[in-house]
Design an enzyme around this catalytic site. Structure first.
Site, PDB file in Angstrom:
ATOM      1  N   LYS A   1      -2.950   2.357  -2.378  1.00 16.98           N
ATOM      2  CA  LYS A   1      -2.201   3.603  -2.331  1.00 16.98           C
ATOM      3  C   LYS A   1      -2.806   4.636  -3.287  1.00 16.98           C
ATOM      4  O   LYS A   1      -3.495   4.278  -4.244  1.00 16.98           O
ATOM      5  CB  LYS A   1      -0.744   3.342  -2.747  1.00 16.98           C
ATOM      6  CG  LYS A   1       0.054   2.489  -1.783  1.00 16.98           C
ATOM      7  CD  LYS A   1       1.449   2.254  -2.333  1.00 16.98           C
ATOM      8  CE  LYS A   1       2.283   1.402  -1.383  1.00 16.98           C
ATOM      9  NZ  LYS A   1       2.649   2.133  -0.159  1.00 16.98           N
TER      10      LYS A   1
ATOM     11  N   LYS B   1      13.446  -7.188   2.290  1.00 21.07           N
ATOM     12  CA  LYS B   1      12.061  -7.146   1.818  1.00 21.07           C
ATOM     13  C   LYS B   1      12.032  -7.142   0.286  1.00 21.07           C
ATOM     14  O   LYS B   1      12.610  -6.276  -0.353  1.00 21.07           O
ATOM     15  CB  LYS B   1      11.382  -5.888   2.366  1.00 21.07           C
ATOM     16  CG  LYS B   1       9.978  -5.619   1.833  1.00 21.07           C
ATOM     17  CD  LYS B   1       9.455  -4.277   2.355  1.00 21.07           C
ATOM     18  CE  LYS B   1       8.160  -3.859   1.692  1.00 21.07           C
ATOM     19  NZ  LYS B   1       7.716  -2.513   2.136  1.00 21.07           N
TER      20      LYS B   1
ATOM     21  N   GLU C   1       2.420  -4.292   4.639  1.00 18.87           N
ATOM     22  CA  GLU C   1       2.625  -5.702   4.289  1.00 18.87           C
ATOM     23  C   GLU C   1       4.081  -6.134   4.384  1.00 18.87           C
ATOM     24  O   GLU C   1       4.380  -7.315   4.528  1.00 18.87           O
ATOM     25  CB  GLU C   1       2.106  -5.974   2.878  1.00 18.87           C
ATOM     26  CG  GLU C   1       3.066  -5.658   1.738  1.00 18.87           C
ATOM     27  CD  GLU C   1       3.511  -4.203   1.693  1.00 18.87           C
ATOM     28  OE1 GLU C   1       4.678  -3.943   1.361  1.00 18.87           O
ATOM     29  OE2 GLU C   1       2.701  -3.308   1.995  1.00 18.87           O
TER      30      GLU C   1
ATOM     31  N   ARG D   1       6.266  -5.808   6.697  1.00 15.65           N
ATOM     32  CA  ARG D   1       6.558  -6.453   7.978  1.00 15.65           C
ATOM     33  C   ARG D   1       5.926  -7.838   8.056  1.00 15.65           C
ATOM     34  O   ARG D   1       6.406  -8.709   8.779  1.00 15.65           O
ATOM     35  CB  ARG D   1       6.088  -5.559   9.123  1.00 15.65           C
ATOM     36  CG  ARG D   1       4.593  -5.310   9.182  1.00 15.65           C
ATOM     37  CD  ARG D   1       4.211  -4.053   9.930  1.00 15.65           C
ATOM     38  NE  ARG D   1       4.532  -2.855   9.167  1.00 15.65           N
ATOM     39  CZ  ARG D   1       4.356  -1.614   9.618  1.00 15.65           C
ATOM     40  NH1 ARG D   1       3.849  -1.410  10.825  1.00 15.65           N
ATOM     41  NH2 ARG D   1       4.678  -0.586   8.876  1.00 15.65           N
TER      42      ARG D   1
END
Length: 495
Positions: free
Chosen positions: A274, A262, A346, A348
């Protein structure tokens, strides 16, 4: 760092510092006994003054009679029966810290027999190399900064010489990979962008003839149908990149191992933004991708007889008028549709298209690494990485490799029972599975794109960096990945 295996008479070795191990109750390691004999008992006499009674800590001594070294660092190793490799390496961290404070740039380490094997030598050499890392890319070095260790000679008994030489060579390669992963992770998001990662991958290929790099831009990804990955980058001015690095060290017909990492170079969470506190640490959300860079470089430097492909989907995740919205439905490269219930899930979304993409390589094994879920930190803390795989044999192989590399993993379930949490009324699946078992449902999501090959997922959210005063990238899980690659390549490490 210059790492070298040496032998011969320890007492006659000229070095700025000789490091010797001492166990509790002043029991000397084998090399320390030899030094004590050469000094006519001076080492024992020093210990008799009450130092290192508990077998922990250190004692620095100068100009010991009969010893050619300028100084001797007696390192407490605790109880002999408890001095496994992990305990020894932890003690070495104390020794290297003391050398830095004493401004010693070169040393000779005499390994006790408890660590005098391939893995012990490699771990010691790697620990030394890692102690010499210092981030300075965007800050001036402190005038009074500790001196970095530049050279380490490692003394071993003659029978272990061949394995030790191989261990040091491997440690040097792994150390380069770890340093690269740490440096990429520590760079701020305004410098380490998806484009920067792509350029760094191209530069690596220019530096190493055994390595080739291909970069897919957004147009190429669009043609492949990577709607899930591209949905994440829509909220950023930085274009996404799919980075593919290929190392051809094995037979042409051998199936490759594929590493997928990733590469979220900054993750603000998108529309599901966040909290502000500690959001700066989201520059580390590309640590999985950084570990792919590091593992590929390590394989190249170790010249492993293996075929390896590293794939890094790289993007930013920011809020914007074009960004994903909760409730949006996107179509992945696999054709499966995904309802986005939380834009902060995000990782994944970019990984699933990369995992579909790598099917074309007919891989022998696929490992993906991602700072995927805070839930994994809640479950396991910051010591092991979370391991998910439906393959029991692979799970054991990875756990054994993690133990050997002192880069541990712990397996969490990937049961079919959890899949129903991803059910959606409007798509083939949702991108989150609710509050319960967040790390598990994230892995379940990825598993839906990995049916064509042998696969495992590592959730490194708790292990990729440390917070607080010592904030910085750890370079994990590069040591684990390197150990896996060494084992898969069949390279002899014991002879």
């Amino acid at each position: 760092m210059d790492l070298k295996i040496v032998g011969g008479d320890l007492a006659k070795a000229k070095t700025p510092c000789l490091i010797l191990g001492v166990f509790d109750k002043h029991k000397l390691s084998g090399p320390a006994e030899a030094a004590d004999a050469a000094s006519d008992g001076a080492v024992t006499a020093l210990l008799g003054k009450g130092e290192l009674d508990g077998g922990k800590g250190w004692l620095m001594a100068y100009d010991i009679p009969g010893i050619a070294a300028e100084r001797v660092l007696l390192l407490g190793l605790g109880k002999r029966k408890e001095c496994n490799r992990a305990a020894f390496i932890k003690a070495l961290g104390t020794a290297f810290g003391r050398l830095a404070e004493a401004r010693v740039a070169k040393a000779l380490l005499a390994l006790p027999k408890e660590a005098d094997d391939y893995l012990g030598v490699r771990a010691a050499a790697l620990k030394a190399a890692q102690s010499a890392y210092r981030y300075e890319r965007t800050k001036a070095p402190k005038k009074d900064a500790p001196v970095l260790l530049a050279e380490l000679d490692i003394w071993v008994d003659k029978p272990a010489r061949d394995a030790a030489e191989r261990a040091v060579a491997h440690a040097a390669g792994i150390a380069e990979g770890v340093a690269l992963a740490r440096e990429l992770g520590n760079l701020p998001g305004n410098l380490c962008t998806p484009t920067y990662l792509a350029e760094r991958a191209l530069a690596l290929a220019d530096e190493h003839t055994a390595l080739s790099t291909e970069i897919l831009d957004e147009d190429a990804m669009r043609e492949l149908g990577m709607g899930s990955l591209l949905s994440v980058s829509r909220g950023s001015r930085e274009p996404a990149k799919l980075i593919k690095m290929t190392y051809q060290g094995g037979d042409d017909a051998a199936k490759p191992i594929v590493l997928v990492g990733k590469g979220l170079t900054f993750d603000a969470g998108g529309i599901s933004i966040k909290p502000a506190a500690d959001m700066d640490e989201m520059k580390y959300d590309m640590a999985g991708g950084a570990s792919v860079f590091g593992a590929v470089l390590a394989a190249v430097r170790m010249q492993l007889p293996i075929n390896l492909i590293g794939v890094v989907p790289a993007s930013e995740n920011l809020p914007d008028g074009a960004a994903n919205k909760p409730g949006d439905v996107v179509t992945s490269m696999s054709g499966q549709t995904i309802e986005i219930l939380n834009t902060d899930a995000e990782g994944r979304l970019i990984l699933c298209d990369a995992l579909t993409y790598v099917e074309r390589f007919e891989p022998a094994l696929v490992l993906d690494m991602a700072t995927l879920t805070g839930a994994c930190i809640v479950a396991l803390g910051k010591h092991p990485s979370g391991l998910f795989t439906p393959d029991d044999k692979l799970a054991k192989e990875l756990a054994d490799a993690g133990d050997a590399a002192d880069d541990r993993v712990w397996r969490l379930p990937l049961w079919e029972d959890y899949q129903q949490q991803l059910d959606s009324n409007f798509a083939d699946m949702a991108n989150i599975g609710g509050r319960d078992a967040g790390a598990v449902t994230a892995a379940c999501f990825l598993s839906r794109f990995t049916k064509a090959y042998r696969w495992a997922h590592l959730d490194i959210a708790g292990t990729a960096w440390v917070s607080g005063k010592e904030k910085g990238s750890t370079g994990r899980p590069v040591p684990l990945l390197a150990e896996v690659l060494i084992r898969e390549s069949g390279v002899e490490t014991t002879g």
